[in-house]
Scaffold this motif. Structure first.
Motif, mmCIF file in Angstrom:
data_model
loop_
_atom_site.group_PDB
_atom_site.id
_atom_site.type_symbol
_atom_site.label_atom_id
_atom_site.label_comp_id
_atom_site.label_asym_id
_atom_site.label_seq_id
_atom_site.Cartn_x
_atom_site.Cartn_y
_atom_site.Cartn_z
ATOM 1 N N TRP A 13 84.607 52.358 49.490
ATOM 2 C CA TRP A 13 84.817 50.975 49.889
ATOM 3 C C TRP A 13 83.690 50.464 50.770
ATOM 4 O O TRP A 13 83.048 51.229 51.481
ATOM 5 N N ILE A 14 83.509 49.153 50.720
ATOM 6 C CA ILE A 14 82.532 48.460 51.551
ATOM 7 C C ILE A 14 83.311 47.577 52.521
ATOM 8 O O ILE A 14 84.221 46.855 52.112
ATOM 9 N N TYR A 15 82.940 47.650 53.789
ATOM 10 C CA TYR A 15 83.664 46.942 54.843
ATOM 11 C C TYR A 15 82.763 45.944 55.561
ATOM 12 O O TYR A 15 81.550 46.088 55.578
ATOM 13 N N LEU A 16 83.394 44.960 56.174
ATOM 14 C CA LEU A 16 82.724 44.036 57.073
ATOM 15 C C LEU A 16 83.297 44.315 58.461
ATOM 16 O O LEU A 16 84.497 44.141 58.685
ATOM 17 N N LEU A 17 82.442 44.791 59.356
ATOM 18 C CA LEU A 17 82.880 45.115 60.709
ATOM 19 C C LEU A 17 83.186 43.847 61.503
ATOM 20 O O LEU A 17 82.613 42.790 61.236
ATOM 21 N N ALA A 18 84.051 43.973 62.477
ATOM 22 C CA ALA A 18 84.466 42.823 63.289
ATOM 23 C C ALA A 18 83.272 42.127 63.940
ATOM 24 O O ALA A 18 83.195 40.895 63.949
ATOM 25 N N GLU A 19 82.318 42.906 64.471
ATOM 26 C CA GLU A 19 81.162 42.279 65.121
ATOM 27 C C GLU A 19 80.286 41.526 64.113
ATOM 28 O O GLU A 19 79.713 40.486 64.433
ATOM 29 N N ASP A 20 80.206 42.026 62.873
ATOM 30 C CA ASP A 20 79.442 41.326 61.840
ATOM 31 C C ASP A 20 80.190 40.076 61.374
ATOM 32 O O ASP A 20 79.576 39.056 61.060
ATOM 33 N N LEU A 21 81.498 40.142 61.346
ATOM 34 C CA LEU A 21 82.319 38.965 61.031
ATOM 35 C C LEU A 21 82.096 37.887 62.087
ATOM 36 O O LEU A 21 81.916 36.702 61.755
ATOM 37 N N ASP A 22 82.061 38.282 63.346
ATOM 38 C CA ASP A 22 81.807 37.326 64.432
ATOM 39 C C ASP A 22 80.435 36.679 64.284
ATOM 40 O O ASP A 22 80.274 35.476 64.526
ATOM 41 N N LYS A 23 79.442 37.463 63.894
ATOM 42 C CA LYS A 23 78.090 36.917 63.691
ATOM 43 C C LYS A 23 78.088 35.893 62.559
ATOM 44 O O LYS A 23 77.457 34.840 62.669
ATOM 45 N N MET A 24 78.801 36.214 61.462
ATOM 46 C CA MET A 24 78.879 35.271 60.341
ATOM 47 C C MET A 24 79.573 33.984 60.768
ATOM 48 O O MET A 24 79.137 32.884 60.407
ATOM 49 N N ALA A 25 80.650 34.111 61.531
ATOM 50 C CA ALA A 25 81.392 32.935 61.983
ATOM 51 C C ALA A 25 80.535 32.064 62.901
ATOM 52 O O ALA A 25 80.626 30.834 62.859
ATOM 53 N N SER A 26 79.681 32.693 63.707
ATOM 54 C CA SER A 26 78.782 31.936 64.583
ATOM 55 C C SER A 26 77.679 31.246 63.784
ATOM 56 O O SER A 26 77.316 30.108 64.067
ATOM 57 N N LYS A 27 77.165 31.954 62.783
ATOM 58 C CA LYS A 27 76.057 31.416 61.974
ATOM 59 C C LYS A 27 76.528 30.303 61.048
ATOM 60 O O LYS A 27 75.830 29.306 60.863
ATOM 61 N N TRP A 28 77.692 30.482 60.436
ATOM 62 C CA TRP A 28 78.233 29.512 59.473
ATOM 63 C C TRP A 28 79.674 29.154 59.846
ATOM 64 O O TRP A 28 80.612 29.530 59.137
ATOM 65 N N PRO A 29 79.891 28.442 60.944
ATOM 66 C CA PRO A 29 81.264 28.236 61.424
ATOM 67 C C PRO A 29 82.202 27.542 60.430
ATOM 68 O O PRO A 29 83.396 27.839 60.408
ATOM 69 N N ARG A 37 81.734 32.463 52.447
ATOM 70 C CA ARG A 37 80.661 33.471 52.344
ATOM 71 C C ARG A 37 81.249 34.869 52.175
ATOM 72 O O ARG A 37 80.743 35.677 51.404
ATOM 73 N N ILE A 38 82.319 35.151 52.886
ATOM 74 C CA ILE A 38 82.979 36.447 52.760
ATOM 75 C C ILE A 38 83.562 36.603 51.362
ATOM 76 O O ILE A 38 83.424 37.650 50.722
ATOM 77 N N SER A 39 84.181 35.537 50.857
ATOM 78 C CA SER A 39 84.737 35.555 49.506
ATOM 79 C C SER A 39 83.636 35.766 48.470
ATOM 80 O O SER A 39 83.785 36.544 47.526
ATOM 81 N N GLU A 40 82.520 35.081 48.659
ATOM 82 C CA GLU A 40 81.394 35.236 47.741
ATOM 83 C C GLU A 40 80.825 36.649 47.803
ATOM 84 O O GLU A 40 80.469 37.236 46.782
ATOM 85 N N ALA A 41 80.754 37.227 48.985
ATOM 86 C CA ALA A 41 80.267 38.605 49.131
ATOM 87 C C ALA A 41 81.153 39.556 48.328
ATOM 88 O O ALA A 41 80.652 40.446 47.634
ATOM 89 N N SER A 42 82.460 39.362 48.388
ATOM 90 C CA SER A 42 83.384 40.207 47.615
ATOM 91 C C SER A 42 83.140 40.077 46.124
ATOM 92 O O SER A 42 83.164 41.064 45.386
ATOM 93 N N LYS A 43 82.880 38.847 45.669
ATOM 94 C CA LYS A 43 82.609 38.619 44.237
ATOM 95 C C LYS A 43 81.304 39.289 43.815
ATOM 96 O O LYS A 43 81.211 39.858 42.726
ATOM 97 N N ILE A 44 80.290 39.213 44.668
ATOM 98 C CA ILE A 44 78.999 39.833 44.344
ATOM 99 C C ILE A 44 79.150 41.345 44.275
ATOM 100 O O ILE A 44 78.595 41.996 43.383
ATOM 101 N N ILE A 45 79.912 41.933 45.184
ATOM 102 C CA ILE A 45 80.150 43.374 45.159
ATOM 103 C C ILE A 45 80.870 43.772 43.878
ATOM 104 O O ILE A 45 80.536 44.779 43.252
ATOM 105 N N LYS A 46 81.820 42.957 43.446
ATOM 106 C CA LYS A 46 82.610 43.277 42.254
ATOM 107 C C LYS A 46 81.790 43.147 40.967
ATOM 108 O O LYS A 46 81.908 43.988 40.071
#
Length: 125
Positions: free
Chosen positions: A28-44, A50-59
């Motif tokens: 499995w591939i995970y998104l860590l809480a601190e990386d989630l916080d960075k994404m939320a700050s960058k693209w509030p 973006r997270i949904s799109e990342a899941s689609k790209i992985i799939k």
């Protein structure tokens, strides 16, 4: 209180076959809480999409690359935007478990470099 990482998807057999690698069963591939916080700050306003799109790209990536010495996987999806193809890439790093580290637009010269190094592989679903 520590937050649990978000499970984004798993490394599928098509990716392993394209890269001629075996990463193991149900990796499995995970998104860590601190990386989630960075994404939320960058693209509030759009970080959830973006997270949904990342899941689609992985799939269903179009391309994948593996830099063994850096323990980094790249999942790449090609999109047609305004009449031009653009590649969106995810870098996934192994730090005990596989974690999404970055979501970015892959420039043409970076694509060429990965192809020339022989590490960029077409993924056939």
């Amino acid at each position: 209180m520590d937050q649990e990482p978000v499970k984004l998807g798993r490394i599928n057999r098509a990716v392993e076959k394209a890269l001629k690698e075996d990463f193991g069963e149900e990796v499995w591939i995970y998104l860590l809480a601190e990386d989630l916080d960075k994404m939320a700050s960058k693209w509030p306003t759009i970080y959830l999409s973006r997270i949904s799109e990342a899941s689609k790209i992985i799939k269903t990536p179009d391309y994948a690359a593996y830099l063994e010495k850096e323990d980094t996987l790249y999942f790449i999806k090609e999109y047609l935007k305004d009449g031009h193809f653009q590649k969106v890439a995810l870098s996934v790093k192994k730090e005990g478990q596989w974690h999404l580290k970055e979501l970015f637009t892959l420039k043409d010269d970076e694509s060429v470099r990965l192809a020339q190094e022989g590490i960029l592989a077409r993924v056939n679903a």
